[in-house]
Design an enzyme around this catalytic site. Structure first.
Site, PDB file in Angstrom:
ATOM      1  N   THR A 181     -25.818 -26.664  -1.532  1.00 26.53           N
ATOM      2  CA  THR A 181     -27.015 -27.438  -1.865  1.00 26.53           C
ATOM      3  C   THR A 181     -28.063 -26.474  -2.447  1.00 26.53           C
ATOM      4  O   THR A 181     -27.922 -25.257  -2.329  1.00 26.53           O
ATOM      5  CB  THR A 181     -27.577 -28.167  -0.616  1.00 26.53           C
ATOM      6  OG1 THR A 181     -27.913 -27.206   0.382  1.00 26.53           O
ATOM      7  CG2 THR A 181     -26.562 -29.146  -0.047  1.00 26.53           C
ATOM      8  N   LYS A 205     -28.981 -19.732  -1.486  1.00 22.06           N
ATOM      9  CA  LYS A 205     -29.649 -18.486  -1.099  1.00 22.06           C
ATOM     10  C   LYS A 205     -30.743 -18.678  -0.058  1.00 22.06           C
ATOM     11  O   LYS A 205     -31.118 -17.736   0.626  1.00 22.06           O
ATOM     12  CB  LYS A 205     -30.271 -17.826  -2.343  1.00 22.06           C
ATOM     13  CG  LYS A 205     -29.257 -17.352  -3.358  1.00 22.06           C
ATOM     14  CD  LYS A 205     -29.924 -16.647  -4.535  1.00 22.06           C
ATOM     15  CE  LYS A 205     -30.600 -17.609  -5.491  1.00 22.06           C
ATOM     16  NZ  LYS A 205     -29.680 -18.407  -6.323  1.00 22.06           N
ATOM     17  N   LYS A 256     -32.244 -12.478  -3.636  1.00 23.34           N
ATOM     18  CA  LYS A 256     -31.027 -11.689  -3.873  1.00 23.34           C
ATOM     19  C   LYS A 256     -31.185 -10.274  -3.325  1.00 23.34           C
ATOM     20  O   LYS A 256     -30.255  -9.700  -2.748  1.00 23.34           O
ATOM     21  CB  LYS A 256     -30.714 -11.669  -5.370  1.00 23.34           C
ATOM     22  CG  LYS A 256     -30.275 -13.045  -5.890  1.00 23.34           C
ATOM     23  CD  LYS A 256     -30.278 -13.106  -7.403  1.00 23.34           C
ATOM     24  CE  LYS A 256     -29.758 -14.455  -7.893  1.00 23.34           C
ATOM     25  NZ  LYS A 256     -29.990 -14.634  -9.341  1.00 23.34           N
ATOM     26  N   GLY A 269     -24.023 -19.491 -13.720  1.00 27.59           N
ATOM     27  CA  GLY A 269     -23.046 -20.361 -14.358  1.00 27.59           C
ATOM     28  C   GLY A 269     -22.186 -21.027 -13.313  1.00 27.59           C
ATOM     29  O   GLY A 269     -21.772 -20.384 -12.353  1.00 27.59           O
TER      30      GLY A 269
END
Lengths: 331, 331
Positions: free
Chosen positions: A91, A120, A219, A310
């Site tokens: 999600t 994330k 990240k 992507g």
């Protein structure tokens, strides 16, 4: 291997397509990956024998939800009750409270299910606790697709550099801001560069995730936990976005043989900020590319460059994680 | 883990130093690496309890051989008779008949010893047979240090891209020729660029290994076997070196936004040749750097860049291979 897939956007659909196309998985890896449950914001579907992958994708495209395939099921209840080995959480990332992913992941881990997350949000906000919860319950938590899309940056740092000490790293981890900054190098003003990126579909619906460095900071947090063993969350990152970068900054850097890049760095402390990077540095990539340089004690500095996003790339990283879990569990 | 190290040049000495400095190996990886035998062209030394690493390095520096440490032993007999788990083969690469490494590796494999080779000769000439021999004898053959020095290119392709199909790759795999070509881009003639590289100690004693592309072809052969599952040896590589590259070629490429690089490519067939590479391609690295781009079915093209050589870097790759073997054997 029985899998529940929660979230059926671009990545989820690519995963279904990838699994349907890869009839070599059983012969090559000794496991059959069966999608026993799938959910999205419109509802859910389950089938112990495995859902029909083509039908899932078709139904989603036609009706905007997978609801209607297999047996109907509530996505949240499915994660709580359905017999499965792995939850794939896909999600959208939410950096306020990590929901709905946070609850999904915690429910699965507590039940003793392995988790592959490409979401994330929960990781950036609570990775140290989630790793502890996975360890406590004797299951695996994997999230290769969260950093670098299909480029296996996390795996590289953890496994390919096995036996090495990584002492620091810095990366260009957000393709959208890199595209905007590359445009500015070509003389475009910030507003025009942003409009161009928007027109190509590169910018998140909530543009702050890109422009204010939230995506890069998430990240960075994941990398710091996984690669460096730091127990940090997103508030530990000092963060400056690219909204205040001017054409003058970009030109001044160019005169010094550099380019302004949104760099996420881990060198004792964690920071995301636009800084000049020498053009002769392999890190200095253009367009939507991602790049990361790891500096290790004995192997020098190594840079990995690849597409950072992507659907199909991220789906391929999920498949790698599933095979990795299979291998670890099979011992 | 009992190790015999054959070849005690820059890499062997760095490995001894690395093992001596890494007192965390036991706690981190659950094994103690004991050097029970060491050999070089001047003789050999063995000690079941483990040779004194500092003494080995000191003796080598003072007398040019490790002979005189521990119990004296003939290097070849040691590989045949001494109780050990792994042979580390680090004698110089020879592309005529692969000796003495070829015999050493075959002797060890037949005895049921695992082998870590940083010697490219035997691998380039006979990797398909050596892999078969290792499989038949139920042991592992590893050679991470042969390609990319400390940059874990082989491991990346094999493990980090697990679940992916690599369809082709191309790399700049020889730092010496890349340094010479980079110098030529700065306007230096071939002869002057070569002299400069020689003065820095970058050129092999047999300069043909660099200039005629033998070193690059050996690495390409190893990659093709390991990454693509091709059963090929060095004669399968179409090979052109850099001796005929002129300043005019370099300038013409520059006008097109490219640079001439000695590229090793695997795309159906195997070739090493000087070709123009666009400066905007992440593969286009300068100086002694190595770079390789893998193109995979679903994850796009990914490039890894790092230092390709160096004693300590290569030693760190040997340590990774040893820990990898330990992990595989421990199950």
């Amino acid at each position: 291997m029985r899998v529940i897939l929660n979230g059926f956007g671009a990545v989820g659909q690519s995963l279904a397509g990838l699994l349907a196309s890869r009839d070599d998985i059983y012969t090559s890896y000794g496991t059959k990956i069966r999608l026993v449950g799938a959910g999205d914001s419109g509802g859910g579907a389950c089938l112990e024998a495995g859902l029909d992958l083509a039908e899932l994708v078709r139904t989603k495209r036609e009706r905007g939800t997978v609801s209607g395939c297999g047996r109907p099921a509530d996505p949240k209840e499915m994660i709580r009750d359905l017999e499965a080995d792995v939850l794939v959480e896909a999600t959208p990332s939410n950096y306020v409270d990590g929901e709905p992913g946070m609850t999904n992941i915690m429910t699965a881990l507590k039940r003793g299910m392995h988790v592959v997350s490409v979401n994330k949000g929960p990781l950036a906000l609570a990775l140290p606790s989630l790793i502890e919860m996975a360890t406590y319950n004797g299951v695996l938590l994997r999230f290769s697709g969260t950093v670098g899309g299909g480029t296996p940056i996390l795996n590289y740092a953890k496994n390919s550099l096995r036996g090495e000490h990584i002492t620091s790293f810095r990366g260009i981890l957000n393709g959208t801001t890199n595209y905007i900054l590359s445009n500015m190098e070509d003389g475009m003003a910030f507003g025009d560069a942003l409009a161009d990126a928007r027109s190509r579909g590169y910018v998140e619906a909530d543009e702050s995730l890109d422009l204010d460095g939230l995506d890069a900071a998430a990240k960075l947090t994941i990398l710091a936990n996984w690669v460096m063993g730091m127990k940090v969350t997103m508030p530990d990152v000092r963060r400056t976005g690219i909204r205040d970068v001017t054409l003058q900054d970009v030109r001044r850097a160019a005169e010094d043989g550099s380019a302004i890049k949104l760099v996420a760095s881990c060198d004792g402390s964690l920071e995301v900020a636009p800084v000049p990077v020498s053009r002769s540095d392999p890190l200095c990539v253009n367009g939507t590319l991602n790049a990361i340089s790891f500096t290790s004690e004995h192997s020098g500095t190594q840079t990995i460059i690849g597409r950072g996003a992507g659907g199909i790339e991220t789906a391929s990283s999920i498949l790698r994680d599933l095979l990795d879990i299979r291998r670890a569990v099979a011992g």
